[in-house]
Scaffold this active site. Structure first.
Site, PDB file in Angstrom:
ATOM      1  N   HIS A   1       0.843  -1.202   0.000  1.00  0.00           N
ATOM      2  CA  HIS A   1       0.000   0.000   0.000  1.00  0.00           C
ATOM      3  C   HIS A   1       0.880   1.256   0.000  1.00  0.00           C
ATOM      4  CE1 HIS A   1      -3.582   2.413   1.427  1.00  0.00           C
ATOM      5  NE2 HIS A   1      -2.584   3.196   1.836  1.00  0.00           N
ATOM      6  N   GLU A   2       1.856   1.301   0.892  1.00  0.00           N
ATOM      7  CA  GLU A   2       2.728   2.469   0.972  1.00  0.00           C
ATOM      8  C   GLU A   2       3.627   2.581  -0.256  1.00  0.00           C
ATOM      9  OE1 GLU A   2       2.519   4.859   3.070  1.00  0.00           O
ATOM     10  OE2 GLU A   2       1.014   3.886   4.320  1.00  0.00           O
ATOM     11  N   HIS A  29       1.934   4.276  -3.161  1.00  0.00           N
ATOM     12  CA  HIS A  29       1.920   5.742  -3.069  1.00  0.00           C
ATOM     13  C   HIS A  29       3.208   6.325  -3.649  1.00  0.00           C
ATOM     14  CE1 HIS A  29      -1.733   6.063  -0.815  1.00  0.00           C
ATOM     15  NE2 HIS A  29      -1.273   5.543   0.306  1.00  0.00           N
TER      16      HIS A  29
END
Length: 223
Positions: A24-25, A28
């Site tokens: 998820h990170e 980004h």
């Protein structure tokens, strides 16, 4: 299928949780890099190596404690730094960067759903191979859907709040952004009162129902 005890369940959840949070990170950072901000890339955060994203407290200690004491997982990874000033179209691109995290969770939920089907195919051949795939796949689907839905909640600093902030007219967005320091307090208040679960659970269940392996996920974790 047989229910798991707490230690077995923790073992099954470990890998899906770790990758759900860290990928998820990384997503980004990858999108930010593509849109002009190399901050995360220069810091080595555009990687799927979990060790680059692990927060000892948020990724390990808090999830284990909340799971053992309350029966659910709650945690976070080290946030990927994004400098909006480097983005080519700051407001639009911040929304895209924010959406990348939940988008990655959706893709991972699809992957884990297919893992369930692979496990079911292999079940007649070897349960030793098949059962870990089925249990881990079901955990992966649920965890990633939960993180996707939670992060799309329209409160800063969550991704949903950043997307909403980018869509609001500038003056309203400025007022909305001033609420960010209170975002965690709002979330904790909603969590403690049970309102957060009441809001998120129906959305999680509905989303899981659209994914491969949904029947197994509901049988193992949502009954």
């Amino acid at each position: 299928m047989n229910a798991l005890n707490h230690l077995q369940l923790l073992a099954v959840l470990a890998i899906p949780v770790l990758f759900a949070i860290t990928v998820h990170e990384a997503a980004h950072g990858w999108v930010a890099n593509r849109l002009g901000d190399r901050t995360a890339f220069m810091l080595g955060r555009v990687t799927f190596n979990p060790l680059r994203h692990v927060d000892p407290v948020g990724t390990i200690l808090v999830p284990v404690v909340t799971f053992l004491l309350a029966g659910f997982l709650f945690g976070w990874a080290k946030p990927v730094p994004v400098d909006w000033r480097n983005l080519r179209h700051p407001r639009r691109d911040m929304a895209l960067v924010a959406a990348a995290g939940p988008g990655a969770n959706l893709l991972m939920a699809l992957f884990w759903g297919l893992t369930i089907h692979l496990g079911l195919i292999l079940m007649p051949v070897s349960q030793w191979v098949a059962l870990p795939l089925v249990y881990s796949g079901a955990a992966g689907v649920l965890i990633n859907v939960f993180l996707m839905v939670l992060n799309l909640f329209p409160v800063l600093p969550l991704d949903g709040g950043r997307i909403l902030n980018a869509l609001l007219p500038p003056r309203i967005a400025y007022t909305f952004s001033r609420l960010e320091p209170y975002g965690l307090i709002i979330l904790l208040a909603l969590l403690v009162t049970g309102l957060l679960g009441a809001i998120l659970l129906p959305l999680v269940i509905a989303t899981v129902g659209l994914l491969p392996g949904s029947g197994i996920v509901k049988e193992l974790f949502l009954v």
